[in-house]
Design an enzyme around this catalytic site. Structure first.
Site, short mmCIF file in Angstrom:
data_model
loop_
_atom_site.label_atom_id
_atom_site.label_comp_id
_atom_site.label_asym_id
_atom_site.label_seq_id
_atom_site.Cartn_x
_atom_site.Cartn_y
_atom_site.Cartn_z
NE ARG A 163 -2.74 0.61 3.48
CZ ARG A 163 -2.08 1.04 4.55
NH1 ARG A 163 -1.50 2.23 4.56
NH2 ARG A 163 -2.00 0.28 5.63
CE1 TYR B 246 -15.54 11.06 -17.00
CE2 TYR B 246 -15.28 11.07 -14.61
CZ TYR B 246 -15.53 10.39 -15.79
OH TYR B 246 -15.76 9.04 -15.75
CG ASP C 275 -8.95 15.42 -15.53
OD1 ASP C 275 -8.21 14.77 -16.30
OD2 ASP C 275 -10.02 14.98 -15.08
CE LYS D 3 -11.59 7.25 -18.87
NZ LYS D 3 -11.94 8.51 -18.23
C1 PLP Z 1 -12.50 8.96 -17.01
C2 PLP Z 1 -12.17 10.30 -16.50
C3 PLP Z 1 -12.02 10.52 -15.11
C4 PLP Z 1 -12.28 9.44 -14.07
O1 PLP Z 1 -11.36 8.39 -14.17
P1 PLP Z 1 -11.69 6.88 -13.75
O2 PLP Z 1 -10.45 6.16 -14.12
O3 PLP Z 1 -12.90 6.45 -14.53
O4 PLP Z 1 -11.96 6.87 -12.29
C5 PLP Z 1 -11.68 11.80 -14.70
N1 PLP Z 1 -11.52 12.81 -15.59
C6 PLP Z 1 -11.65 12.62 -16.91
C7 PLP Z 1 -11.45 13.77 -17.84
C8 PLP Z 1 -12.00 11.37 -17.41
O5 PLP Z 1 -12.16 11.20 -18.73
#
Ligand code: PLP
Length: 382
Positions: free
Chosen positions: A46, A98, A170, A195
């Site tokens: 962890r 998001y 982000d 992603k």
């Molecule tokens: C998918 C996404 C998230 C969240 O990520 P997870 O891996 O699904 O928890 C946050 N911000 C953006 C822009 C995203 O596309």
């Protein structure tokens, strides 16, 4: 080393026992100590794990940060960042962030005493008005989802700095191959590695990149304390995905540009949202702060839900699915899928209608994608 070389050559050469070219997976919960005073740098997974550390080294290098923490999901990365703040602190975010981030801010952390303002970040005056003496952070997401609005990262970072607040970006939609927010003055960058960074639709994960030693230390502490670090298996997969980030992004973008041009010229399409088209309102800004236009695009069909359905059900090479950033192309309908948790009014305010379709362009041959989408659009008109 240049960017794509770092993708391949950072976080490797970790196996002095056998010289494996690929960083090993260390699926162990605990590590034994040599004596009461010393271990080999790890004691419990962890808190730290060599495979995860290799991934963190790689991503920190790509984003130009000092340190990185890899987390179990993108949402857990955002959760960890929120723990930098105290009840009473104020955070400004875009009105079109998001959906999962909006839910976490608006529904979860608001009831814990954090204060949020959701504003149009494209409007510097509006952003200035939202600042209060309690403002501790501005949350940047560019381009936005699903309508690909681009905001000026350097301008927002400057506004934040003058107000004594930090900026968090982000960077999920772009990846560090196409946009490095720290070069524009951002303090903390996070990703859903689910992603583009992993890129193969087989992991959920996240990461937080920091540049100030106090942020690195605090985020490291929080990720361990909350227990939101990613597993060694997932870290290994994301590290593998990262090796091909540059060539993948180039292939993604080639397809996206071909599709955007096809859509823009098609009579069944009312509007295309893609920063790579000169008609996009922030095309010049995107050109300035990004190294490419990415592979997310949206469009409005001419007509309404019936026409949208004909496209969504008509395509064969695009999976009807949420998420993005994988090698396979996906098509989605924000109205009932990714943005269904927003109220109808909030969706309409954000510009999302029942005509709106979003595409995550994969790395299939652009000619096949164009032919498939064109056929579905042609069918709209009959
Ligand atoms: C998918 C996404 C998230 C969240 O990520 P997870 O891996 O699904 O928890 C946050 N911000 C953006 C822009 C995203 O596309």
């Amino acid at each position: 080393m240049k960017f794509q070389t770092r993708c391949v050559r950072t976080g490797v050469d970790k196996d002095s026992s056998y010289n494996s070219v690929i960083t090993p997976i260390y699926p162990t919960s605990t590590f034994y100590w040599d004596d009461l005073e010393s271990n080999r740098g790890y004691d419990y997974t962890r808190s730290g794990n060599p495979t995860r550390a290799a991934l963190e080294e790689n991503i920190a290098s790509l984003e130009g940060g000092e340190a990185c923490r890899a987390t179990s999901t993108g949402m857990s990365a955002i959760t960890a960042v929120m723990h930098l703040f105290q009840p009473g602190d104020h955070i400004i975010a875009g009105h079109d962030i998001y959906g999962g981030t909006y839910r976490l801010f608006h529904d979860v952390y608001s009831s814990w005493g954090l204060k949020f303002s959701f504003v149009d970040m494209g409007d510097a005056a509006r952003l200035g008005e939202a600042l209060t003496p309690q403002t501790k952070a501005i949350w940047i997401e560019t381009p936005s989802n699903p309508l690909l609005r681009v905001v000026d990262i350097a301008e927002i970072a400057e506004i934040a700095r003058e107000a004594g607040a930090i900026t968090v970006a982000d960077n999920t939609f772009m990846s560090p191959y196409l946009q490095r927010p720290m070069e524009h003055g951002v303090d903390i960058v996070m990703h859903s590695t689910t992603k583009y960074l992993n890129g193969h639709s087989d992991v959920v994960g996240g990461c937080i990149v920091t540049r100030a030693p106090e942020h690195s230390e605090r985020i490291g502490y929080i990720v361990n304390a909350l227990g939101v670090a990613c597993s060694p298996f997932d870290a290994w997969l994301v590290l593998r995905g990262l090796k091909t980030l540059g060539p993948r992004m180039e292939a993604h973008q080639r397809g996206a540009m071909a599709l955007a041009e096809t859509l823009a010229a098609h009579p069944s399409v009312e509007h295309v949202y893609y920063p790579g088209l000169p008609s996009h309102p922030q095309h010049e800004l995107a050109r300035r702060q990004q190294d490419g236009f990415g592979a997310m695009l949206s469009f409005d069909v001419a007509g309404g839900r019936a026409e949208a359905e004909r496209v969504l059900y008509g395509v064969k090479l695009f999976y009807l699915a949420e998420s993005l950033g994988g090698v396979e192309s996906l098509v989605s309908y924000p109205e009932t899928m990714s943005h269904a948790s927003m109220t109808l009014e909030a969706r309409r305010n954000a510009g999302i209608t029942e005509k709106t379709i979003r595409i995550s362009v994969g790395i299939e041959d652009p000619e096949d994608l164009v032919a498939d989408l064109r056929e579905a659009l042609d069918r709209c008109r009959t």
